[in-house]
Enzyme design. Sequence first.
Site, PDB file in Angstrom:
ATOM      1  N   PHE A 231     111.485  55.100  32.708  1.00 34.15           N
ATOM      2  CA  PHE A 231     111.474  54.338  31.439  1.00 34.15           C
ATOM      3  C   PHE A 231     111.142  55.305  30.292  1.00 34.15           C
ATOM      4  CE2 PHE A 231     109.820  51.658  34.888  1.00 34.15           C
ATOM      5  CZ  PHE A 231     110.744  50.614  34.920  1.00 34.15           C
ATOM      6  N   ASP A 253     116.162  56.364  32.247  1.00 36.01           N
ATOM      7  CA  ASP A 253     116.131  55.127  31.461  1.00 36.01           C
ATOM      8  C   ASP A 253     117.470  54.430  31.682  1.00 36.01           C
ATOM      9  OD1 ASP A 253     114.250  54.228  28.762  1.00 36.01           O
ATOM     10  OD2 ASP A 253     116.215  53.256  29.015  1.00 36.01           O
ATOM     11  N   SER A 254     117.438  53.081  31.734  1.00 32.92           N
ATOM     12  CA  SER A 254     118.697  52.371  31.952  1.00 32.92           C
ATOM     13  C   SER A 254     119.593  52.451  30.715  1.00 32.92           C
ATOM     14  CB  SER A 254     118.435  50.910  32.326  1.00 32.92           C
ATOM     15  OG  SER A 254     117.649  50.306  31.325  1.00 32.92           O
ATOM     16  N   ALA A 283     115.741  51.635  37.057  1.00 36.89           N
ATOM     17  CA  ALA A 283     114.543  52.205  37.692  1.00 36.89           C
ATOM     18  C   ALA A 283     114.489  51.935  39.194  1.00 36.89           C
ATOM     19  CB  ALA A 283     113.293  51.620  37.028  1.00 36.89           C
ATOM     20  N   ASP A 301     106.318  53.509  32.826  1.00 38.43           N
ATOM     21  CA  ASP A 301     105.940  52.847  31.569  1.00 38.43           C
ATOM     22  C   ASP A 301     107.020  51.850  31.178  1.00 38.43           C
ATOM     23  OD1 ASP A 301     104.608  52.214  29.221  1.00 38.43           O
ATOM     24  OD2 ASP A 301     105.505  53.870  28.100  1.00 38.43           O
ATOM     25  N   CYS A 341     102.378  47.014  29.245  1.00 34.04           N
ATOM     26  CA  CYS A 341     102.131  46.731  27.819  1.00 34.04           C
ATOM     27  C   CYS A 341     102.282  45.238  27.538  1.00 34.04           C
ATOM     28  CB  CYS A 341     103.037  47.563  26.927  1.00 34.04           C
ATOM     29  SG  CYS A 341     104.777  47.260  27.206  1.00 34.04           S
TER      30      CYS A 341
HETATM   31  N1  SAH Z   1     107.654  55.480  27.961  1.00 33.81           N
HETATM   32  C1  SAH Z   1     108.331  55.322  26.695  1.00 33.81           C
HETATM   33  C2  SAH Z   1     108.461  53.891  26.263  1.00 33.81           C
HETATM   34  C3  SAH Z   1     109.165  52.987  27.255  1.00 33.81           C
HETATM   35  S1  SAH Z   1     109.923  51.609  26.520  1.00 33.81           S
HETATM   36  C4  SAH Z   1     107.629  56.183  25.639  1.00 33.81           C
HETATM   37  O1  SAH Z   1     106.582  56.797  25.913  1.00 33.81           O
HETATM   38  O2  SAH Z   1     108.138  56.256  24.528  1.00 33.81           O
HETATM   39  C5  SAH Z   1     110.761  50.923  27.866  1.00 33.81           C
HETATM   40  C6  SAH Z   1     112.090  51.582  28.221  1.00 33.81           C
HETATM   41  O3  SAH Z   1     112.501  51.045  29.476  1.00 33.81           O
HETATM   42  C7  SAH Z   1     113.241  51.321  27.262  1.00 33.81           C
HETATM   43  O4  SAH Z   1     113.740  52.544  26.777  1.00 33.81           O
HETATM   44  C8  SAH Z   1     114.295  50.604  28.105  1.00 33.81           C
HETATM   45  O5  SAH Z   1     115.638  51.031  27.829  1.00 33.81           O
HETATM   46  C9  SAH Z   1     113.924  50.996  29.505  1.00 33.81           C
HETATM   47  N2  SAH Z   1     114.295  50.060  30.585  1.00 33.81           N
HETATM   48  C10 SAH Z   1     114.243  48.706  30.562  1.00 33.81           C
HETATM   49  N3  SAH Z   1     114.590  48.201  31.768  1.00 33.81           N
HETATM   50  C11 SAH Z   1     114.859  49.260  32.573  1.00 33.81           C
HETATM   51  C12 SAH Z   1     115.248  49.394  33.956  1.00 33.81           C
HETATM   52  N4  SAH Z   1     115.425  48.323  34.716  1.00 33.81           N
HETATM   53  N5  SAH Z   1     115.407  50.631  34.456  1.00 33.81           N
HETATM   54  C13 SAH Z   1     115.214  51.731  33.669  1.00 33.81           C
HETATM   55  N6  SAH Z   1     114.855  51.667  32.367  1.00 33.81           N
HETATM   56  C14 SAH Z   1     114.678  50.440  31.825  1.00 33.81           C
END
Ligand code: SAH
Length: 397
Positions: A231, A253-254, A283, A301, A341
Amino acid sequence: MSNLNEITLKPKKEESLRRFHPWVFSGAIARKPDSVEEGEVVKVLANDGSFLGVGHYQIGSISVRMLSFKDEAIDAGFYERRLSKAYNMRTEIGLVRPDNNTYRLVHGEGDNLPGLIIDMYGNTAVIQAHSVGMHEDRSLIVEALRKVIPADVLQNIFYKSEGTLPFKADIEPEDTYLFGGESADAVAVENGLKFNIDWLRGQKTGFFVDQRENRSLLEKYAQGRKALNMFCYTGGFSVYALRGGAAQVDSVDSSSKAVLLTDENVKLNFGVEPRHRSFSEDAFHFLKNTEKDAYDLIVLDPPAFAKHRGAINNALQGYRKLNLAALEKIASGGVLFTFSCSQVISKEQFRLAVFSAAAISGRSVRILHQLTQPADHLVSIYHPEGEYLKGLVLYVE
Ligand code: SAH
């Protein structure tokens, strides 16, 4: 002040306000004038008519967000006083520095300004309104902000309301500069690391400022490790891990856009970086296909799995599943940084979800650190709901 609409509470419903809790729930209201409109400043009275405070009226389960427990006008002077407290506090605690010009200037209730978020990125302030009242007061806020922050620092103010106002509000989202706009710093600096911030198209105000200290902690664990930043969004944790001497960093990231942002930020700090790879992938899918022991430092995260109370149980299952997937793959002696969060999930509930994952994995799991949001995302002691970020750093054998 006498021309304000007055909202009278039911008997006993004034108690939480007397203890400075900043929300009036709709069920607490005994009487309100028919003419009261969403966004206007109202006076809140106890059932016996005594004055409690002033706040923004809103349609929904939270009817009034309290701005002041004093009988004062909500004008540019009010915002100037509040913003100057917020700015001085961040300056005093050493957050505003040449090597750190990225920080949250206003954190809603934590700064006694419910409904208002302001993040600073170099010479640009990005404002988000989460209530109609703050949306309507945006010109006052801009005026106050320009008085509080030195003119050589503050050169642009971007206002972003897309997706933040309650859906009932009949207001066109507005994503626009309310001041400046030509001279935005190309990069913002966080603890000496550079980041391109896209407040126009990015999530929230463009960057997750709330992970700054947790990223710093990760940096200290990175030396020689093979890291997975799941993520990754704009790659915050990845860039810190690389500076910390990680042997390898994989960012996932997706969203393919997020992966591009991560690649850009890695390049901005390190140029061509053979230690870094990025993957646009789900993920769970990625972890399923990960070899055992491939990583000895993993960051999880995810976005908030529960956005409201009704979603808590599903969210807890999601956290358990995700943490289990990581615990099954991380190498012995590995360190797992895991976060939630979701504001509606308590730190006890989150810890229990991670506990379940650990128990199912059957591995030795011990807690090295318990993390939360940093000081610029401060929580009013009278408003515990302001605490939302929870993290555990686990040592896994
Ligand atoms: N860790 C980051 C913030 C994460 S925000 C930082 O420090 O800035 C959450 C992220 O998860 C987003 O970018 C979103 O695109 C991604 N996301 C949401 N669902 C997901 C999934 N199933 N698999 C991978 N990434 C995902």
